[in-house]
Design an enzyme around this catalytic site. Structure first.
Site, PDB file in Angstrom:
ATOM      1  N   GLY A  13       0.838  -1.208   0.000  1.00  0.00           N
ATOM      2  CA  GLY A  13       0.000   0.000   0.000  1.00  0.00           C
ATOM      3  C   GLY A  13       0.864   1.246   0.000  1.00  0.00           C
ATOM      4  O   GLY A  13       0.441   2.311   0.464  1.00  0.00           O
TER       5      GLY A  13
ATOM      6  N   SER B 107       1.788   3.102  -2.406  1.00  0.00           N
ATOM      7  CA  SER B 107       1.577   4.091  -3.476  1.00  0.00           C
ATOM      8  C   SER B 107       0.647   5.219  -3.038  1.00  0.00           C
ATOM      9  O   SER B 107       0.405   6.147  -3.794  1.00  0.00           O
ATOM     10  CB  SER B 107       0.999   3.398  -4.716  1.00  0.00           C
ATOM     11  N   SER B 108       0.112   5.145  -1.825  1.00  0.00           N
ATOM     12  CA  SER B 108      -0.873   6.153  -1.416  1.00  0.00           C
ATOM     13  C   SER B 108      -0.918   6.307   0.107  1.00  0.00           C
ATOM     14  O   SER B 108      -0.515   5.394   0.852  1.00  0.00           O
ATOM     15  CB  SER B 108      -2.250   5.717  -1.936  1.00  0.00           C
ATOM     16  N   GLY B 109      -1.402   7.466   0.543  1.00  0.00           N
ATOM     17  CA  GLY B 109      -1.745   7.694   1.951  1.00  0.00           C
ATOM     18  C   GLY B 109      -0.666   7.395   2.967  1.00  0.00           C
ATOM     19  O   GLY B 109       0.501   7.793   2.801  1.00  0.00           O
TER      20      GLY B 109
ATOM     21  N   ARG C  44      -1.444  -2.328  -6.379  1.00  0.00           N
ATOM     22  CA  ARG C  44      -1.922  -2.888  -7.644  1.00  0.00           C
ATOM     23  C   ARG C  44      -1.744  -1.935  -8.821  1.00  0.00           C
ATOM     24  O   ARG C  44      -1.216  -2.291  -9.848  1.00  0.00           O
ATOM     25  CB  ARG C  44      -3.405  -3.281  -7.513  1.00  0.00           C
TER      26      ARG C  44
ATOM     27  N   ASP D  97      -1.477  -7.773  -6.142  1.00  0.00           N
ATOM     28  CA  ASP D  97      -2.581  -7.764  -5.182  1.00  0.00           C
ATOM     29  C   ASP D  97      -2.130  -8.618  -3.999  1.00  0.00           C
ATOM     30  O   ASP D  97      -1.977  -9.840  -4.143  1.00  0.00           O
ATOM     31  CB  ASP D  97      -3.846  -8.360  -5.841  1.00  0.00           C
TER      32      ASP D  97
ATOM     33  N   SER E  27      -3.082  -1.237  11.747  1.00  0.00           N
ATOM     34  CA  SER E  27      -4.464  -1.496  12.165  1.00  0.00           C
ATOM     35  C   SER E  27      -5.206  -0.155  12.131  1.00  0.00           C
ATOM     36  O   SER E  27      -5.096   0.581  11.148  1.00  0.00           O
ATOM     37  CB  SER E  27      -4.449  -2.129  13.565  1.00  0.00           C
TER      38      SER E  27
ATOM     39  N   TYR F 175     -15.183  -3.514   9.000  1.00  0.00           N
ATOM     40  CA  TYR F 175     -13.808  -3.001   9.056  1.00  0.00           C
ATOM     41  C   TYR F 175     -13.133  -3.326  10.390  1.00  0.00           C
ATOM     42  O   TYR F 175     -12.010  -3.835  10.428  1.00  0.00           O
ATOM     43  CB  TYR F 175     -13.860  -1.496   8.818  1.00  0.00           C
TER      44      TYR F 175
ATOM     45  N   LYS G  52      -9.406  -5.288  11.614  1.00  0.00           N
ATOM     46  CA  LYS G  52      -8.313  -4.585  12.286  1.00  0.00           C
ATOM     47  C   LYS G  52      -8.040  -5.183  13.675  1.00  0.00           C
ATOM     48  O   LYS G  52      -6.909  -5.174  14.141  1.00  0.00           O
ATOM     49  CB  LYS G  52      -8.615  -3.083  12.364  1.00  0.00           C
TER      50      LYS G  52
HETATM   51  N1  LIG Z   1      -6.731   7.034   6.520  1.00  0.00           N
HETATM   52  C1  LIG Z   1      -7.242   6.749   7.717  1.00  0.00           C
HETATM   53  O1  LIG Z   1      -8.014   7.525   8.283  1.00  0.00           O
HETATM   54  C2  LIG Z   1      -6.858   5.463   8.394  1.00  0.00           C
HETATM   55  C3  LIG Z   1      -7.091   5.357   9.774  1.00  0.00           C
HETATM   56  C4  LIG Z   1      -6.740   4.185  10.414  1.00  0.00           C
HETATM   57  C5  LIG Z   1      -6.151   3.155   9.715  1.00  0.00           C
HETATM   58  N2  LIG Z   1      -5.932   3.284   8.374  1.00  0.00           N
HETATM   59  C6  LIG Z   1      -5.318   2.157   7.674  1.00  0.00           C
HETATM   60  O2  LIG Z   1      -4.108   2.600   7.099  1.00  0.00           O
HETATM   61  C7  LIG Z   1      -3.856   1.881   5.904  1.00  0.00           C
HETATM   62  C8  LIG Z   1      -3.633   2.859   4.769  1.00  0.00           C
HETATM   63  O3  LIG Z   1      -4.806   3.631   4.618  1.00  0.00           O
HETATM   64  P1  LIG Z   1      -4.860   4.923   3.698  1.00  0.00           P
HETATM   65  O4  LIG Z   1      -5.961   5.757   4.208  1.00  0.00           O
HETATM   66  O5  LIG Z   1      -3.499   5.462   3.566  1.00  0.00           O
HETATM   67  O6  LIG Z   1      -5.362   4.242   2.325  1.00  0.00           O
HETATM   68  P2  LIG Z   1      -5.227   4.664   0.782  1.00  0.00           P
HETATM   69  O7  LIG Z   1      -4.840   6.086   0.640  1.00  0.00           O
HETATM   70  O8  LIG Z   1      -6.500   4.222   0.151  1.00  0.00           O
HETATM   71  O9  LIG Z   1      -4.056   3.718   0.282  1.00  0.00           O
HETATM   72  C9  LIG Z   1      -4.244   2.339   0.254  1.00  0.00           C
HETATM   73  C10 LIG Z   1      -3.062   1.686  -0.404  1.00  0.00           C
HETATM   74  O10 LIG Z   1      -3.225   0.272  -0.353  1.00  0.00           O
HETATM   75  C11 LIG Z   1      -3.118  -0.257  -1.690  1.00  0.00           C
HETATM   76  N3  LIG Z   1      -3.950  -1.454  -1.760  1.00  0.00           N
HETATM   77  C12 LIG Z   1      -5.264  -1.576  -1.477  1.00  0.00           C
HETATM   78  N4  LIG Z   1      -5.679  -2.828  -1.682  1.00  0.00           N
HETATM   79  C13 LIG Z   1      -4.585  -3.529  -2.093  1.00  0.00           C
HETATM   80  C14 LIG Z   1      -4.366  -4.863  -2.463  1.00  0.00           C
HETATM   81  N5  LIG Z   1      -5.363  -5.762  -2.454  1.00  0.00           N
HETATM   82  N6  LIG Z   1      -3.121  -5.250  -2.826  1.00  0.00           N
HETATM   83  C15 LIG Z   1      -2.114  -4.348  -2.840  1.00  0.00           C
HETATM   84  N7  LIG Z   1      -2.254  -3.078  -2.502  1.00  0.00           N
HETATM   85  C16 LIG Z   1      -3.486  -2.657  -2.135  1.00  0.00           C
HETATM   86  C17 LIG Z   1      -3.573   0.887  -2.607  1.00  0.00           C
HETATM   87  O11 LIG Z   1      -3.078   0.797  -3.919  1.00  0.00           O
HETATM   88  P3  LIG Z   1      -3.900   0.059  -5.114  1.00  0.00           P
HETATM   89  O12 LIG Z   1      -5.341   0.430  -4.932  1.00  0.00           O
HETATM   90  O13 LIG Z   1      -3.279   0.568  -6.370  1.00  0.00           O
HETATM   91  O14 LIG Z   1      -3.664  -1.397  -4.924  1.00  0.00           O
HETATM   92  C18 LIG Z   1      -2.906   2.059  -1.878  1.00  0.00           C
HETATM   93  O15 LIG Z   1      -1.539   2.112  -2.182  1.00  0.00           O
HETATM   94  C19 LIG Z   1      -5.051   0.966   5.684  1.00  0.00           C
HETATM   95  O16 LIG Z   1      -4.756  -0.315   6.165  1.00  0.00           O
HETATM   96  C20 LIG Z   1      -6.130   1.608   6.524  1.00  0.00           C
HETATM   97  O17 LIG Z   1      -7.100   0.692   6.945  1.00  0.00           O
HETATM   98  C21 LIG Z   1      -6.269   4.416   7.692  1.00  0.00           C
END
Ligand SMILES: NC(=O)c1ccc[n+]([C@@H]2O[C@H](COP(=O)([O-])OP(=O)(O)OC[C@H]3O[C@@H](n4cnc5c(N)ncnc54)[C@H](OP(=O)(O)O)[C@@H]3O)[C@@H](O)[C@H]2O)c1
Length: 336
Positions: free
Chosen positions: A46, A48-50, A71, A100, A179, A193, A197
């Site tokens: 993951g 590539s983002s966030g 992906r 994936d 998580s 969700y 976690k």
């Molecule tokens: N943002 C929040 O508020 C928050 C809070 C608590 C926890 N989290 C956790 O932190 C983590 C990152 O969240 P984020 O908000 O940064 O998400 P995001 O911006 O949507 O980034 C998600 C990343 O995961 C990759 N990904 C998703 N499904 C995948 C798969 N099946 N195989 C490989 N790569 C995959 C996406 O790339 P592709 O789609 O190109 O595969 C992307 O790089 C997550 O586990 C989320 O549950 C987030």
């Protein structure tokens, strides 16, 4: 006076017991040696983002070599370009693999082998790939539960399984499971969700017990709401109750969250939290999870009761939000 002597004796015994308990705790808690990231190979799923991308940037700034797994190829390449701007020496590399992580274990194992042939054995694996679906339990499709468990849970099991043996053989390594605060506390709208976690925590505790003698340390990160593309996407369909409950805490910047996760992971800390609320939540939900410093152990012993008391204020206000929303909804249904 006999009662004075008795009081002194009781006080002495209490002090001695506290001192012995402290010594005993100190003997149980062994702080790991921090992992230096300069020259280390860090894999971020993951990435590539966030939050994942910010973690990759933070590690790169500290001199690490990075492999990003996700992906979408074009987003991977964009992230690679962005991360490369933070190089601290001209040898550093950002390697991208489109995969994936939640499907076909043999393929995940193959790409991680390929990454290790290119950049050496993995020193730190960060499992950040994840996604979220919110909605009331009865309104969620049962497929949502399967998909979230597959990405958020199995998508962390597979990469970890592919690198753990080498880490144990090398007697070094760090694994991070990203998580969420929703993995410490179940909240309205997060039935699918939260379960995924919470599952990471069980996996992490059991795995930590297995790999600790091999000098491999696990970190479970519990980020709060963080301003990422994933969060923006989730917000589009968030229920009113979930949104009002979330508003109890501010939305964090991904770079800030990433800095804390990387620091805690390199230090081998088991639970990684952000902010005062996050810290309090971490203390009250610690249970029997591993401790890596005496300070952490003592804080849990001393503060759990008080923090638990404070937590009732939060749960009462969340319940109140849910009740008010229900009443409002029933009223507007009657009017229609
Ligand atoms: N943002 C929040 O508020 C928050 C809070 C608590 C926890 N989290 C956790 O932190 C983590 C990152 O969240 P984020 O908000 O940064 O998400 P995001 O911006 O949507 O980034 C998600 C990343 O995961 C990759 N990904 C998703 N499904 C995948 C798969 N099946 N195989 C490989 N790569 C995959 C996406 O790339 P592709 O789609 O190109 O595969 C992307 O790089 C997550 O586990 C989320 O549950 C987030």
């Amino acid at each position: 006076m006999p009662w004075v002597a008795l009081l002194l004796a009781v006080g002495g015994v209490a002090l001695l017991s506290a001192f012995l308990l402290l010594l005993y705790l100190a003997s149980l808690v062994t702080s790991p040696k921090p992992l230096a990231l300069s020259g280390a190979h860090v894999v971020v799923t993951g990435g590539s983002s966030g939050i994942g991308k910010s973690i990759a940037v933070e590690c790169f700034k500290q001199g690490a070599f990075i492999t990003l797994l996700a992906r979408n190829e074009s987003r991977l390449l964009e992230a690679k370009k962005e991360i490369e701007k933070y190089a601290v020496n001209d040898k550093q590399v950002v390697h991208c693999i489109s995969v994936d992580v939640s499907k076909d274990y043999a393929n995940v194992e193959r790409v991680l082998k390929q990454a290790q042939e290119k950049l050496g054995p993995v020193d730190m694996l960060v499992n950040s790939a994840g996604t979220s679906v919110t909605g009331k339990f009865e309104d969620l499709n049962t497929k949502n539960f399967e998909e979230l468990m597959s990405v958020n849970y199995l998508g962390s099991v597979y990469p970890t399984h592919a690198v753990i043996t080498t880490m144990k053989e090398r007697r070094m390594g760090r694994i991070v499971f990203v998580s969420s605060q929703a993995g410490q506390l179940g909240l309205f709208g997060y039935t699918a969700y939260s379960a995924t976690k919470f599952a990471l925590r069980g996996l992490a505790e059991a795995l930590q017990m297995e790999v600790k003698p091999y000098n491999v340390y696990i970190t479970v990160a519990y980020p709060p709401d963080t301003d990422t593309p994933g969060f923006a996407e989730e917000s589009k369909t968030k229920l009113l109750e979930t949104r009002l409950i979330s508003e109890a805490s501010p939305v964090c910047k991904p770079d800030h969250v990433a800095r804390i996760i990387v620091k805690d992971a390199t230090q081998g800390k088991f639970g990684s939290s952000v902010g005062t609320d996050g810290h309090m939540l971490n203390v009250i939900t610690t249970g029997m999870s591993p401790m890596t410093s005496l300070g952490e152990a003592l804080e849990a012993i001393i503060c759990t009761g008080f923090f638990r008391l404070l937590s009732h204020y939060y749960t009462a206000s969340f319940d109140n939000i849910v009740r008010r929303c229900m009443i409002q909804k029933e009223k507007s249904e009657k009017m229609d």
